[in-house]
Design an enzyme around this catalytic site. Structure first.
Site, PDB file in Angstrom:
ATOM      1  N   HIS A 174      93.364 -17.125   6.234  1.00  0.00           N
ATOM      2  CA  HIS A 174      93.956 -18.310   6.829  1.00  0.00           C
ATOM      3  C   HIS A 174      93.985 -18.090   8.339  1.00  0.00           C
ATOM      4  CE1 HIS A 174      95.072 -20.167   3.068  1.00  0.00           C
ATOM      5  NE2 HIS A 174      95.752 -19.113   2.688  1.00  0.00           N
TER       6      HIS A 174
ATOM      7  N   CYS B 183      90.311 -21.454   8.925  1.00  0.00           N
ATOM      8  CA  CYS B 183      90.596 -22.696   9.636  1.00  0.00           C
ATOM      9  C   CYS B 183      90.780 -22.406  11.125  1.00  0.00           C
ATOM     10  CB  CYS B 183      91.859 -23.353   9.090  1.00  0.00           C
ATOM     11  SG  CYS B 183      91.680 -24.002   7.411  1.00  0.00           S
TER      12      CYS B 183
END
Length: 238
Positions: A85, A128
């Site tokens: 992440h 991301c």
């Protein structure tokens, strides 16, 4: 300059390091499996580490460098794949703490890693870079940009490096919980089957991803990778 001088010598060892957060990232294991298949096809020696904490990301890259420095055989190329992440310029370790990407990049430069001086260093990210979602635009025009490179007697500290991101700054990188991420799966398929230099291969990855329609939260999303290159020569993996 001869044709040989315009291409990276790939006759030496090829090394790969994959650092992947699997906790809370369903679909990570298919990406790891795809990468391992690619490494075997392209004759890379591979190391995979799952769920490192934030500090562990840097420690593993430093260890990767130290092991390269100990080798007596020549090294031609390294791949470092980072999957977690993240936000722009940052990744989250398994402990929820933040590691800066620049800290990782700085471990493997022409200055900090003599074993890779003048050798190709490829960083591939699956994370991301923000929260924005791209729904796409109607195609209107296409621009072609060309960049001129000129060799110098001394090479700069940050040459011979390729950074490949799964999306542009500020946007989400999509991942299927069963099949893995569109980016990693597409990249592996292109790298295994393609015979062109790596920048042409990445252009093909971009083309395929721009044509894909990813359904997220019930809506079609569009996504494309982003590539930063300071490569001085052509890099062929096949």
């Amino acid at each position: 300059m001869s044709s040989e001088e315009m291409v990276y010598d790939m006759s030496g060892a090829r090394l790969a390091l994959t650092l992947c957060i699997t906790k809370g990232r369903e679909g990570a294991e298919p990406d790891i499996a795809a990468l391992e298949r690619m490494y075997r096809a392209l004759r890379f020696e591979s190391t995979v580490k799952r769920d490192p904490p934030a500090q562990g990301f840097r420690d593993e890259v430093v260890h990767f460098r130290e092991e390269m420095e100990k080798r007596t055989d020549p090294i031609s190329c390294c791949f470092v794949v980072l999957m977690a992440h993240g936000k722009e310029g940052r990744l989250l370790g398994a402990d929820g703490q933040v590691v800066e990407l620049e800290e990782l990049y700085d471990v493997l430069t022409n200055k900090t890693c003599r074993a890779l001086l003048g050798k190709s260093k490829v960083f591939i990210l699956q994370a991301c870079r923000g929260d924005q979602k791209d729904t796409g635009e109607m195609l209107r025009t296409e621009q072609v940009l060309t960049t001129m490179f000129q060799e110098l007697p001394k090479i700069p500290t940050f040459t011979d490096t390729l950074h490949v991101y799964p999306t542009v700054e500020g946007y989400i990188a999509y991942r299927n919980v069963k099949k893995g991420s569109c980016f990693i799966q597409t990249l592996v398929d292109v790298f295994i089957t393609g015979k062109s230099n790596i920048l042409d291969l990445l252009t093909e990855v971009t083309r395929r991803m721009t044509e894909a329609e990813l359904v997220w939260e019930g809506q079609v999303r569009k996504v494309n990778p982003e590539i930063y290159s300071t490569l001085r020569k052509q890099l062929y993996l096949q």
